[in-house]
Enzyme design. Structure first.
Site, PDB file in Angstrom:
ATOM      1  N   ARG A  72      12.314   5.095  -1.823  1.00 49.61           N
ATOM      2  CA  ARG A  72      12.506   3.449  -1.790  1.00 49.61           C
ATOM      3  C   ARG A  72      13.826   3.065  -1.907  1.00 49.61           C
ATOM      4  O   ARG A  72      14.472   3.605  -2.980  1.00 49.61           O
ATOM      5  CB  ARG A  72      11.575   2.929  -2.878  1.00 49.61           C
ATOM      6  N   LYS A  92       7.831  10.683  -5.836  1.00 51.06           N
ATOM      7  CA  LYS A  92       8.633   9.502  -5.338  1.00 51.06           C
ATOM      8  C   LYS A  92      10.051   9.680  -5.668  1.00 51.06           C
ATOM      9  O   LYS A  92      10.399  10.085  -6.660  1.00 51.06           O
ATOM     10  CB  LYS A  92       7.784   8.338  -5.847  1.00 51.06           C
ATOM     11  N   ASP A 117       9.580   4.763   2.504  1.00 48.21           N
ATOM     12  CA  ASP A 117       8.818   3.638   1.710  1.00 48.21           C
ATOM     13  C   ASP A 117       9.763   2.523   1.900  1.00 48.21           C
ATOM     14  O   ASP A 117      10.568   2.404   2.833  1.00 48.21           O
ATOM     15  CB  ASP A 117       9.070   3.937   0.170  1.00 48.21           C
ATOM     16  N   ALA A 165       3.044  -6.452  -0.382  1.00 47.88           N
ATOM     17  CA  ALA A 165       4.326  -6.677  -0.535  1.00 47.88           C
ATOM     18  C   ALA A 165       4.891  -5.622  -1.663  1.00 47.88           C
ATOM     19  O   ALA A 165       4.512  -4.545  -1.547  1.00 47.88           O
ATOM     20  CB  ALA A 165       4.879  -7.954  -0.931  1.00 47.88           C
ATOM     21  N   ALA A 183      -0.181  -2.524  -0.788  1.00 44.26           N
ATOM     22  CA  ALA A 183       0.878  -2.642  -1.967  1.00 44.26           C
ATOM     23  C   ALA A 183       0.716  -1.332  -2.859  1.00 44.26           C
ATOM     24  O   ALA A 183      -0.416  -1.174  -3.445  1.00 44.26           O
ATOM     25  CB  ALA A 183       1.074  -3.827  -2.559  1.00 44.26           C
ATOM     26  N   ASN A 184       1.622  -0.719  -3.385  1.00 43.31           N
ATOM     27  CA  ASN A 184       1.295   0.302  -4.548  1.00 43.31           C
ATOM     28  C   ASN A 184       1.580  -0.652  -5.807  1.00 43.31           C
ATOM     29  O   ASN A 184       2.139  -1.662  -6.021  1.00 43.31           O
ATOM     30  CB  ASN A 184       2.650   1.298  -4.717  1.00 43.31           C
TER      31      ASN A 184
HETATM   32  P1  NAD Z   1       7.728  -3.689   4.308  1.00 43.55           P
HETATM   33  O1  NAD Z   1       9.090  -3.753   3.552  1.00 43.55           O
HETATM   34  O2  NAD Z   1       7.589  -3.468   5.719  1.00 43.55           O
HETATM   35  O3  NAD Z   1       7.154  -5.108   4.088  1.00 43.55           O
HETATM   36  C1  NAD Z   1       6.880  -5.537   3.007  1.00 43.55           C
HETATM   37  C2  NAD Z   1       7.081  -7.374   3.091  1.00 43.55           C
HETATM   38  O4  NAD Z   1       6.912  -8.094   2.018  1.00 43.55           O
HETATM   39  C3  NAD Z   1       8.456  -7.581   3.619  1.00 43.55           C
HETATM   40  O5  NAD Z   1       8.196  -8.438   4.968  1.00 43.55           O
HETATM   41  C4  NAD Z   1       9.071  -8.652   2.692  1.00 43.55           C
HETATM   42  O6  NAD Z   1       9.822  -9.638   3.065  1.00 43.55           O
HETATM   43  C5  NAD Z   1       7.539  -9.083   1.946  1.00 43.55           C
HETATM   44  N1  NAD Z   1       7.729  -9.649   0.670  1.00 43.55           N
HETATM   45  C6  NAD Z   1       8.406  -9.055  -0.456  1.00 43.55           C
HETATM   46  N2  NAD Z   1       8.015  -9.869  -1.574  1.00 43.55           N
HETATM   47  C7  NAD Z   1       7.337 -10.924  -1.295  1.00 43.55           C
HETATM   48  C8  NAD Z   1       6.764 -11.691  -1.817  1.00 43.55           C
HETATM   49  N3  NAD Z   1       6.797 -12.069  -3.217  1.00 43.55           N
HETATM   50  N4  NAD Z   1       5.830 -12.536  -1.432  1.00 43.55           N
HETATM   51  C9  NAD Z   1       5.528 -12.433  -0.164  1.00 43.55           C
HETATM   52  N5  NAD Z   1       6.218 -11.409   0.885  1.00 43.55           N
HETATM   53  C10 NAD Z   1       7.056 -10.699  -0.005  1.00 43.55           C
HETATM   54  O7  NAD Z   1       7.142  -2.797   3.385  1.00 43.55           O
HETATM   55  P2  NAD Z   1       5.625  -2.063   3.940  1.00 43.55           P
HETATM   56  O8  NAD Z   1       5.998  -0.541   4.315  1.00 43.55           O
HETATM   57  O9  NAD Z   1       4.654  -2.811   4.746  1.00 43.55           O
HETATM   58  O10 NAD Z   1       5.014  -1.580   2.184  1.00 43.55           O
HETATM   59  C11 NAD Z   1       4.325  -2.731   1.565  1.00 43.55           C
HETATM   60  C12 NAD Z   1       3.948  -2.213   0.374  1.00 43.55           C
HETATM   61  O11 NAD Z   1       2.964  -0.996   0.640  1.00 43.55           O
HETATM   62  C13 NAD Z   1       4.972  -1.523  -0.697  1.00 43.55           C
HETATM   63  O12 NAD Z   1       4.241  -1.559  -1.898  1.00 43.55           O
HETATM   64  C14 NAD Z   1       4.720   0.014  -0.288  1.00 43.55           C
HETATM   65  O13 NAD Z   1       5.085   0.806  -1.319  1.00 43.55           O
HETATM   66  C15 NAD Z   1       3.032  -0.044  -0.066  1.00 43.55           C
HETATM   67  N6  NAD Z   1       2.686   1.211   0.849  1.00 43.55           N
HETATM   68  C16 NAD Z   1       3.474   1.238   2.226  1.00 43.55           C
HETATM   69  C17 NAD Z   1       2.907   2.421   2.845  1.00 43.55           C
HETATM   70  C18 NAD Z   1       3.289   2.436   4.343  1.00 43.55           C
HETATM   71  O14 NAD Z   1       2.961   3.407   4.918  1.00 43.55           O
HETATM   72  N7  NAD Z   1       4.550   1.897   4.659  1.00 43.55           N
HETATM   73  C19 NAD Z   1       2.042   3.227   2.420  1.00 43.55           C
HETATM   74  C20 NAD Z   1       1.508   3.228   1.155  1.00 43.55           C
HETATM   75  C21 NAD Z   1       1.963   1.988   0.323  1.00 43.55           C
END
Ligand code: NAD
Length: 365
Positions: free
Chosen positions: A44, A80, A116, A239, A261-262
């Site tokens: 991350r 991580k 991440d 998010a 989200a995690n």
């Molecule tokens: P990303 O950065 O592509 O998307 C996250 C989005 O959330 C962004 O567009 C950001 O602007 C928005 N955001 C941030 N804070 C916010 C808030 N308070 N209110 C509204 N929107 C907000 O990330 P992602 O890859 O989609 O990951 C999202 C979550 O899922 C994270 O917690 C990540 O650890 C978890 N996750 C992702 C994956 C994966 O395959 N990418 C796998 C497991 C877990």
């Protein structure tokens, strides 16, 4: 920060800090457990308010990875890493990623990095120029972007929640609100829209929210509306973590919480119970969002495409098992117990295999 004390309380094996004078990289790698195997977990990139915030994040995230891998039936541990950005606008560079790759390489394969928040397939490929222990790139490393698989697994987990509540796993009459429509949230919205659901979206980055509205027909929640008070069927946090606490849970107006989200619960030991008492069904984050890990870990472990796809389908059954085991109580606690049981079983069977091979005191001579 009392690092060792925190490691003890979370049960971590190893936490390493690194700074690279040439690029300014500041990073932490946390290995929570290698009981079931080497540990794959994303990197991350985030502008943390303090070093203790970064440490807290990496410790919680890596613990979650141990449970995620175990609950998914993967022979992998949990780890991580985080990169502490000096400011939110700091652009990723090849030099920084390569410095991170060299740090990852010092773990000689015990830790395998991936994407991440803030880290793209391109960044993974840059890291992979320095170490072979990276997944999630498209050219130097492999696996690619795991987010479509994460979104699909979450969609499967939602179906299990509906079934658990005695409903049909159908979405055409449902309203789902998604917090954050980035990589995973956007793809989840797409799946839900294809299945006929009405989808409300929020994102602090307005162009990202607009994309979901314009391309998928989602409805943007105006700034005067609160996602956590909206009357909906399913809330999907996609998010960052920690959005569910005593205050937000008290205002929720939904039946199910299931997102990508995690670390969705700010205080896992109490928030899971509070959700259960309010009659809101919570699909534990590390069960619902395991699809991306299953994809990358599956490729790392040499599983076939069909085996990987099946494991992502199985997220529905795993969610159902955990929800049933919770028996009306905290589903978060039930999921942790479920994962811990799998780790104990895995460790015991490893010992048995080891006993057969060790040639001393095992009766095999
Ligand atoms: P990303 O950065 O592509 O998307 C996250 C989005 O959330 C962004 O567009 C950001 O602007 C928005 N955001 C941030 N804070 C916010 C808030 N308070 N209110 C509204 N929107 C907000 O990330 P992602 O890859 O989609 O990951 C999202 C979550 O899922 C994270 O917690 C990540 O650890 C978890 N996750 C992702 C994956 C994966 O395959 N990418 C796998 C497991 C877990």
């Amino acid at each position: 920060m009392k690092v060792l004390e925190q490691m003890q309380s979370y049960g971590h094996e190893r936490v390493a800090f690194h700074q690279d004078t040439k690029t300014g990289l500041k990073a932490v790698i946390a290995i929570h457990s290698t009981t079931l195997g080497n540990a794959l977990g994303g990197t991350r990139r985030w502008a943390y308010a303090s070093e203790s915030d970064a440490l807290h994040d990496v410790l919680r995230l890596s613990e979650g990875m141990t449970y995620k891998a175990a609950a998914s039936g993967l022979a992998m541990g949990g780890a991580k890493s985080v990169i502490i950005m000096p400011n939110p606008g700091q652009q990723p560079t090849e030099a920084e990623a390569r410095a991170m790759g060299r740090f990852v390489d010092t773990f000689a394969g015990k830790y395998i990095a991936a994407e991440d928040v803030g880290v793209s397939p391109q960044y993974c490929d840059w890291m992979a120029l320095e170490t072979k222990h990276v997944m999630g790139g498209n050219t130097v490393s492999h696996g690619g972007d795991p987010s479509p698989y994460t979104a699909l697994g979450c969609f499967n987990s939602m179906k299990a929640c509906l079934v658990h509540l005695g409903r049909k796993p159908e979405f055409s009459q449902l309203t789902v609100a998604i917090q954050g429509c980035g990589a995973t949230g956007y793809r989840l919205a797409k799946l839900l829209r294809s299945a006929g659901a009405a989808v409300l979206v929020t994102d602090v980055h307005v162009p990202t929210m607009k994309r979901a509205v314009e391309e998928l027909g989602c409805v943007a929640l105006g700034n005067d509306k609160n996602l956590f008070e909206e009357k909906i069927d399913i809330l999907a946090p996609c998010a960052l973590g920690g959005m569910l606490d005593a205050k937000t849970i008290a205002s929720l107006n939904c039946q199910i919480v299931c997102g990508t989200a995690n670390n969705q619960l700010a205080h896992p030991s109490t928030d899971g119970e509070t959700l259960a008492k309010r009659g809101i069904l919570y699909s534990p984050d590390f069960v619902a969002n395991a699809g991306g890990l299953i994809r990358l870990a599956g490729l790392y472990l040499g599983m076939s495409e069909a085996e990987i796809d099946q494991k992502i389908v199985d997220i529905e059954a795993t969610t159902l098992d955990v929800l049933r085991e919770a028996n009306g109580g905290s589903t978060s606690t039930a999921a942790i117990n479920y994962a811990k049981r799998r780790i104990a079983e895995g460790a015991a069977s490893k010992q048995l295999v080891g006993a057969g091979k060790c040639g001393s005191g095992c009766g095999c001579h």
